[in-house]
Each structure stands twice: as C-alpha cells, then as structure tokens.
Design an enzyme around this catalytic site. Structure first.
Site, PDB file in Angstrom:
ATOM      1  N   GLN A 174      -6.620  -5.857 -21.802  1.00 49.08           N
ATOM      2  CA  GLN A 174      -5.359  -6.578 -21.611  1.00 49.08           C
ATOM      3  C   GLN A 174      -4.760  -6.337 -20.228  1.00 49.08           C
ATOM      4  OE1 GLN A 174      -3.867  -8.806 -23.555  1.00 49.08           O
ATOM      5  NE2 GLN A 174      -5.272  -8.646 -25.284  1.00 49.08           N
ATOM      6  N   CYS A 215      -4.545 -12.012 -39.785  1.00 42.92           N
ATOM      7  CA  CYS A 215      -4.547 -12.816 -41.006  1.00 42.92           C
ATOM      8  C   CYS A 215      -5.930 -13.201 -41.496  1.00 42.92           C
ATOM      9  CB  CYS A 215      -3.761 -14.095 -40.776  1.00 42.92           C
ATOM     10  SG  CYS A 215      -2.029 -13.834 -41.096  1.00 42.92           S
TER      11      CYS A 215
HETATM   12  C1  LIG Z   1      -7.177  -4.330 -26.082  1.00 42.08           C
HETATM   13  C2  LIG Z   1      -8.385  -5.086 -26.461  1.00 42.08           C
HETATM   14  N1  LIG Z   1      -9.584  -4.457 -26.521  1.00 42.08           N
HETATM   15  C3  LIG Z   1     -10.708  -5.095 -26.845  1.00 42.08           C
HETATM   16  C4  LIG Z   1     -10.722  -6.437 -27.158  1.00 42.08           C
HETATM   17  C5  LIG Z   1     -12.016  -7.085 -27.525  1.00 42.08           C
HETATM   18  O1  LIG Z   1     -12.453  -7.990 -26.553  1.00 42.08           O
HETATM   19  P1  LIG Z   1     -13.478  -9.153 -26.945  1.00 42.08           P
HETATM   20  O2  LIG Z   1     -12.868  -9.897 -28.089  1.00 42.08           O
HETATM   21  O3  LIG Z   1     -13.595  -9.958 -25.723  1.00 42.08           O
HETATM   22  O4  LIG Z   1     -14.744  -8.506 -27.362  1.00 42.08           O
HETATM   23  C6  LIG Z   1      -9.496  -7.144 -27.128  1.00 42.08           C
HETATM   24  C7  LIG Z   1      -9.360  -8.580 -27.455  1.00 42.08           C
HETATM   25  O5  LIG Z   1      -9.873  -9.156 -28.346  1.00 42.08           O
HETATM   26  C8  LIG Z   1      -8.317  -6.451 -26.773  1.00 42.08           C
HETATM   27  O6  LIG Z   1      -7.138  -7.077 -26.726  1.00 42.08           O
END
Ligand SMILES: Cc1ncc(COP(=O)(O)O)c(C=O)c1O
Ligand SMILES: Cc1ncc(COP(=O)(O)O)c(C=O)c1O
Lengths: 390, 145, 390, 145
Positions: free
Chosen positions: C177, C323
């Site tokens: 993020q 959800c």
């Molecule tokens: C803080 C955080 N870590 C990891 C992820 C995982 O990333 P991805 O869905 O691209 O694998 C996300 C988002 O989905 C996230 O917001």
C-alpha cells in the site's frame, strides 16, 4: 522475421488481446469487492474458469489460476509432497522433465524425499511398465510430462494414468506444451493434477492454471487472501485470466485441421533437412511427437553459433542448451536420449506456429545447409572426422 | 547479448583454417562445455609469423578465436604470452559473464600451441606452463567419445 | 461511476497500457532466447528493473519480479524461515498485517515456528520499542507492513529498521500500500526485504516485486528455469513488468503535489462526515495515515448494506470485512484497534485516487448521511440506543 | 452477487419497524457475526395479524427479513412455522453460499418471537422449541458490549 520458436513462447493473438483490453482500464475492479464493477469481474472469472475446464474435460471448480506453468508445477509437486509426507516419501518422474518439475523434485530430495528419475529411451519415451515397476508402497506422486518441450515427444499419458490410478498414486502431468496443441481429457486419462501456461498457446505470459481433480487434497502453496476459494490467494490477474480463456478457446477451434497443416509443414522440414544436410540426427520420436516440433543435431557444429547465423537472416529458433541461464551444461534432455556431449551442444529446435508457411521453411532450408557447412569448415571436430575418414 | 565487435568477429572470422606442418598446435576445451579450440602456429625467429584456428563453439568462442589470433599475429612469443583473456575480451568490447570462459579458452589454446612448439623444439619458454587441459596433439586426440 | 476503492485496486493508466501493448503481439519474444526479438526483451527487463530499483533506492540486482504482493510476501517470510531455521524459530509481526503476511506466519506456526503478533494501539501503530522488546536470541525475522490497507496507518518503518539492524534481525516490510504513494528509501530505512504489487499504483494486476537487500540470503520459493538469476523461475511476464515499471515511474512523478491534493480531499471528506453524521468514528491514525484513506465506522449500521446503497448510486467503496472471502468474521484490523464487533462490521473505507474530485465527494456527502440514517432506522441496535437515551 | 429479488427486497424493505405492545418479540444473531434480527408479532386468533422487523446486517439480512415477514403475515402460527430458511432463500431466487446463514437467522428470529409469545401466554406450540440463540426480550438486552 520468421519465428520458429513457438515452444518458447507465442505472440498473443489479436482477438485474445482484444478480449483482455477492457479489463485493464475499464473493468478493472477487484473481483473480491461487492460493487457492480467488481462483481462483473467475478462473473468474468467464473466464465473463464468454465472455458478452461471444458477444454480439459474438467469441472470449473477443479481449475485454479496461477502465475504460469512454473508455479503450477511447483504447487502440484511440493503440495502433494507436503500433504502426503506421512504416507510416503517416494516420487516418480522422468529424466527429461522441464526444470520446473526437476528442480522442485531435487529440492524435495534435500528435504528427505526419494525421487526416481525414470530413464527415457532414445526417442524420449517412458513406458507405463517402467512407471509401474517403479511404484513402491511409499510412492505418493507420479509426475510425468505430457509432451517434451525440447524434442516434442508425447508420453503415453493415458496408459500411465491407468497405472497410477490402479495403484492409487496421485498423478501429475506437466502439460505446458500439450494444452492447446493436443486434445486432453483429464477424466478419461486419469490425470489428478495438470499444469498449463497461457503463453504457449497464443495467450499472455504470467498466467497459467493447475487442474486439481476433486477429491485430491492439495494444500495451498501461497497463503493469503480468500481468492480462488482460498487455495491460491492474491488479487486475480483478470486480464490475464480472460486472455488465457480466450486463447485456449481459440486453440481448440479446428484443432485437427490446424494440427494436420502444421504436421505437414513439420514433415516437409524434417525430410528436406535429412536430404540436404549430411551427418545429422532428428531428436525425439519420429511420429509420437508434437505436430510443431523439429529438433535436429548437426554433428561437429555447436548450436548457438547456428542460431546467431539464423538470427541474422531473421530466423528465430532455439538450441537445446539454456544459453542465457548462466549454465553451460548441454541440454539434459538430449543427454538423456544418449547423445554425446558435442551432439547435445549441436542441436537446433524449430517449433512451428499457426502462421508459418512453406515459403518460410524454404528460406530456412536455403540457409541452414550453408550455415552448417560454414560452421563445419571452422570446426576442429569436423577436421578430425574428415582426416580419420580420408 | 553480444557487442557489435563480437558479432563482427563472429560473422567475419579471420585466420580460420589449418597450417600444414605447423610449428605448434594446441587444442583445448572439451565437448562437455560445448567449446573446443584448436590453434596452429607458424613460428620463425621467436615470432608468430602465422596463426590459424578451428573452433567448435558458440558465437563468443568463434569471436575470441578471431580476436586472439589477430592480436598475436606478428608478435614475439613473449609479447604474445602477455595477451591474456581479459585483453581479448576487452578488445571485443566485453563478453557476457557466462561467456567469459571463451576468452580463457583462447588464452589457453594459444599457450597449448606454444607449449607444443616448445616441446617439439625442446625449448623452455619463461612463464609458459603446460596448459591444464592440454591434449598431446596426436591425430584424432579429441575423439574421446 | 465514482470509484473510491483505490486501495483494492486501480485502473491501469492509459500510458501504462500503451507501454505494455507492443509486448503482447510484437515484442513477444521469450527473454531467455538468443535471437534479437528475445534479447530486446532481456534489455527491456533490465531497464524495468533499474526503474523499480531507482524509486526504492535499491540496486537493480536487488529487485526480483513476482506475480504480485502475495507471492512477494510468501517468498520473503517462508524463505527467511527456511534459510534461518537453524538460527532460530521466532518471528515478529503485528496483528494488523494483510492476510498475505498473517497466513504465511500461521502456516509457519504449524511447522514449529513461534510468531509474536505485536498488538497495535487504537490508531493502528506499533512502536519501535515494542519491536525491540519482542526481539529474542532466536528472532530471525521482523515483518511489519509499511502502511495498512484498511485504515491507512503508516508504521514507523525507518525507526523499526534501525532496531532490526541494531539487533541483526532480517527486516521485511509489506509495502504493497505504500509503494507509489510514499517516498521510500530501503537503504536509509534499513529495510532488508520489501514487497510491492503493481495494481495498487495504476499498474497491471498479476505482477509485483520483492526487493532483497544484497547480502540477505533468501532461497528460491519457486524452483525451475534460470529466470531472475535463478531466483524466480518462470517465463517472465514481460508486458506486466513493463507496465509495473511504467506505473511506478508515473506514480513517483510529482508525488508531493499529487499527495497534497489527495490529502486535501481526504481531509475534506473526513471533516464533512464528522459534521454531518453523528455516532461515527474515524479508524486509523488521524495524521500518520495514507493520503488517500478514509475509514469510518458508523454505529448501529452494518457496512455491506451501506456499500450496496452506495453502489446503486454508482459509488464504489469497500467495507472492512472480506465479504466474499467466505468468511463472516469482521475485519481483524478493526478488532485489533479495540472496536466492538458491531462497529467492526459497520466500517466503510473510501480510498481516493488521482482522478477523484471534490464534486464526487460532495455527491458521496449528499448520499451517505441519508443512507446511514436509513439503515439506522431499520437497526435494532439503534432502537435500543435511542430507548436507553430517551 | 445478489439476485434481483434480493436487491429489490433490500432496496424496498417491507414491514420495517416496531409494533407497540407486540404479542411476541424475538431477537437473534449477534454482533460477532454482523447480523442481528428483531421480530415483532401481533397475533390474534392464532393468526399473525402483523409483523415488523428491525435488522442490523448485510443486504441479505435485510432482504430475508423483508421476505420472511411478507411470507408469514396473515398465516396461522402453524403455517408460519412451516416457512423454513430454505423457503425464504428460494423465494429470494437464492442467496450466495456465504449468505445462507441470513435465511437461517430469519427462521430463528420468527421462532424466537413466537416462543416469546408462547411464554407470555403460557401456551405450548407444537414443534416450537426455544431458539438456540434466544435472548429473553428485555430492554437493552442486546447491548452485550
Ligand atoms: C497490504 C497488502 N499486502 C498484500 C496484498 C496482496 O497483494 P496482491 O493481491 O497483489 O497479491 C495487498 C492487496 O491485496 C495489500 O493491501
Ligand atoms: C514443459 C514445460 N513445463 C513448464 C514450463 C514453465 O512454464 P512457464 O515458463 O510459463 O512458467 C515450460 C515453459 O517454459 C515448459 O515448456
């Protein structure tokens, strides 16, 4: 350019790209969200899953999208090893698998697993009998590729599936080179796990899938969010998945017609090479091979230098050895066939695609004999050979 | 992957061939690694009058053979011995890391040919050792399989 | 549509898609091959790697492309655990990490590792002191997110990095993020491993990266071919990597200006919600939070029903609870802040993007109070509350 | 995610509200699961003359509350008891698997209200058991935190 390396990767077909495009900028929603933009994509994923399942004779719930063939292979092999380690520690595979299968197996060996690498014959085949004989009480997994990426040999998968099922051993097949190119029916062939990769059949890179037969308990390889019913977390690569589904659908359209055409070209190339170039060898089974695969060793000549000469003429092909992987080892596949090292270093693979024409092959057939001759004239091995035979 | 210089030397290889009744011949490399280099020397008055090569190998192997032979031609043995693999690679505007061994091969091939010359003439050349993968130059000696 | 869920995912920016397009159909070569088409792509990968490295203050060799944030997190955590298991079995993380960190940690617990989940304060912060106090002789890894995806709280990463380095413990941060939204300097902040994901900053889905500081020995997670210097095998997702690099470059262009603008909008929304809606609570730190994050709990109201009402008005937002993940648990993050369950179920997250306008927020501010009021009028919890206070 | 019917019942909920001096009141669910449903019944001559609900919960919870109250209104107690969660879900053209519990909640809420009615009137209604998560209906009883 004359592209003859379709086993390495394929271009994305225009209709595939077209199907993907809206999902980058317009339907970009995260399928896990509740609003319409996102729910629409959830449906898109369901549809894509159904398409992939249909072409394999599987059920949609048995398809899990991955980042490619390598992840699918790793998941299948390491997953079954982890799940069944109490039951046994023995795995059966072959000595000509792709590194995406061999290296996970070698990794498991370090963790205490015992791996039998079945030796293929001179054509690259293992027999169902070999598989059966290798099965022990502790055997938990059989992983045998559907078709080999270097030499194109097609394994007797249905027969091996029968053996595996009879002995109650989980059967995985790396079908990365087969999906989209051969008709596949996972149920009829008793396949429990099957890996595929989109970019091998005119789909995008970075997307693949693992088929997991219902009832096979495969733990997650990645841990995280709830995607893919919790089995394969990570925000879904929606455009990639749409591309994969569109590509597999196109690949299986008129497959028999396309295969026949490519096979004719393949045989044309093989026959002419034999006619025009002495001291060469076709690697892989003459008939039980992928319709698009031509793999030759040219004695006394190293493969990469031929590739460079071909490249300068705009012909893209591949050699057995993984030149840029930092390794100087010749192809483990060709060595497994019993080739001496210098022949294993002297192989060239042409893999045809849907758009290749006979005119293109004629150009290759014009150049190749000249290039082989030229490299031979520089080769100390050829010099020795000529002296010995003069 | 390759510099323009490498491609030029690969496409227009110089000094390819054999020298009849060569004063020194050396072969290094082995089929396992995919590269075999054979060097022929014509030596007069301690000077490399002519040099030819035959090489089984990749683009880099052909290019380093060309470059090395060009660099030593006309040089005294002592001068030629100073031309090490790095000098050859540099003259080629560099080689990819996995291909650096080709330049070593060129250095070793020259040394093997010079060693063969020294042996034949029972000379002792300062700084010249039998190369590690020296193959006594008999007809067919590289046919190990 | 008013899209206010940029923390879930972002659309691919047109210039990003444009940069990717040629790699699907034209420059489709497999970067591992020797011919020009492929070598061109090898250079493309090198360039992309350099771009990503530059924006993190890393060296190109320290960047490894993955299939997304989830894979990067899994690789970092499971990889260090495997590499250092002889040294120790203790891992420190927080109780508000993303599932892509929490679930790998829980998986490791089953394998005998001991995980400390540091408790955040009411704003979602852990302190460097908490981290330091948790370190033991057996501690092998500290994994603390850069910024939280639900509540936007930004952790004191540099200070935690100092602590980790002083104690010689490997420090991983899930910066999914944060990358593209906050300036990051892995060297100055003493970060050893950092995960990022393209689709969170207007890049494509299905591509991410792991930064691995030189000197940190991280074993491969996937085994296979020689790609990514043998550390992350699998045919490279070239269009995805190009998209990731283009997106990160655009994200860091005029970051300060963009951040200031979004922050103004964020504060506008926060202040007006407080003005117009009674009985609500801003979740996450008021100031040490991502510029685009607004997360409110509205007492007596459940989140999903608000989302549905907003969706019907064309407003896309998100609730804390996952959800569709098959779980009915309220957000573990909000519970960790100390919220009672019904408040944890009543949260709404708006995450702004570069294109959102104040006019859009005004529309949200028109609708939201009405919807909250409407749901409250149906709520037995509100009825109880009113009766108790009348 | 939701069927059109569910969305319709969510957007235009029917029978929302309270009944003063209700003959039976029942509350089920708990904040942990994110759903609380409270049902008010007006019963005359063994018939559900009126029914109202208050619900804290997701779209499915609101929709099932609406549907269930519509289905039982005007029915005898015995008939109403036959309307189980599946009937409610079916009337809504189905619910997503993770939301099926909402329909259970509706069934349980009705039973809780009927139980409360039976208790108050010291009746024994055949087939009616105290609901598992029955909360004796006192003011403020759901404020468990
Ligand atoms: C803080 C955080 N870590 C990891 C992820 C995982 O990333 P991805 O869905 O691209 O694998 C996300 C988002 O989905 C996230 O917001
Ligand atoms: C037989 C086989 N298995 C596995 C793979 C790995 O697939 P990917 O590179 O898509 O991960 C390939 C191709 O690279 C292959 O040919």
């Amino acid at each position: 350019m004359i592209y003859l390396d379709h086993a390495a990767t394929t271009p994305v077909k225009p209709p595939v790209l077209e199907a993907m495009l809206p999902y980058f900028t317009e339907y970009y929603g995260n399928p896990s969200s509740v609003y319409k933009l996102a729910q629409r994509n959830k449906k898109t994923l369901d549809d894509a899953r159904a398409v992939v399942a249909r072409h394999l004779g599987a059920e949609p719930k048995e398809i899990f999208f991955t980042s490619g063939g390598t992840e699918a292979d790793n998941w299948a092999i390491k997953g079954i090893a982890a799940a069944l380690k109490e039951k046994g520690n023995h795995i059966i595979t072959t000595n000509i698998e792709h590194h995406a299968v061999l290296h996970p197996c070698q990794h498991l060996e370090k963790l205490g697993f015992d791996v039998t690498y079945l030796e293929v014959d001179g054509d690259g085949l293992v027999t169902p009998e070999q598989v059966e004989q290798a099965i022990r009480a502790e055997t938990i997994l059989i992983s045998i590729m559907y078709a080999n990426n270097e030499i194109g040999t097609i394994m007797p998968i249905a027969e091996i599936g029968t053996v595996a099922r009879a002995h109650g051993v989980v059967f995985h097949t790396d079908a990365v080179q087969a999906v989209g190119h051969l008709p596949i029916d996972v149920k009829a062939e008793n396949i429990d796990l099957l890996s595929l990769s989109g970019h091998k059949f005119y789909g995008p890179k970075g997307i693949g899938a693992l088929y997991v037969r219902r009832g096979v308990k495969l733990p997650s390889f990645l841990h995280g969010g709830g995607q893919e019913r919790g089995k394969r977390p990570g925000t879904e690569n929606v455009p990639g998945i749409v591309g994969l589904a569109t590509a597999i659908d196109l690949a299986y359209q008129d497959l028999a017609v396309k295969t026949a055409r490519i096979k004719t070209l393949r045989d044309y190339l093989i026959d002419r090479i034999f006619e025009r170039i002495p001291y060469c060898r076709l690697n892989g089974h003459r008939h039980q091979r992928l319709a698009n695969n031509v793999n030759f060793s040219f004695d006394f000549v190293e493969g990469e230098s031929l590739l460079l000469l071909l490249d300068i003429e705009g012909i893209a092909a591949s050699s057995g050895s993984a030149c840029t992987s930092g390794s100087l080892d010749p192809s483990h596949v060709l060595l497994a066939l019993g080739l001496p090292h210098e022949q294993a270093h002297g192989s060239i693979r042409f893999t045809l695609g849907e758009d290749n024409t006979q005119a293109e092959l004629d150009l290759v057939l014009d150049k190749l004999p000249v290039f082989v001759e030229r490299m031979r004239s520089m080769s100390p091995l050829y010099e020795d050979f000529v002296q010995k035979n003069s | 992957m390759y510099s323009e210089k490498v491609m030029e030397c690969f496409m227009n290889p110089q000094n390819v061939g054999e020298i009849e009744n060569a004063d020194g011949v050396g072969t290094v490399g082995n089929p396992r690694c995919g590269d075999i280099m054979k060097i022929y020397l014509k030596i007069e008055d301690n000077t490399i009058k002519d040099v030819k090569f035959k090489t089984f190998g990749c683009g880099a192997a052909i290019a380093t053979s060309t470059m090395m032979t060009q660099m030593v031609k006309g040089k005294s043995i002592e001068e030629a011995l100073k031309i090490n693999n790095e000098a050859v690679a540099e003259a080629l505007d560099g080689l990819p890391p996995v291909k650096m061994h080709c330049s070593c091969l060129a250095e070793e091939a020259l040394q093997a040919a010079l060693w063969n010359y020294a042996q034949k003439n029972q000379l002792s050349i300062e700084g010249l050792n039998p190369p590690p993968n020296y193959v006594a130059e008999e007809k067919g000696s590289t046919e190990e399989n």
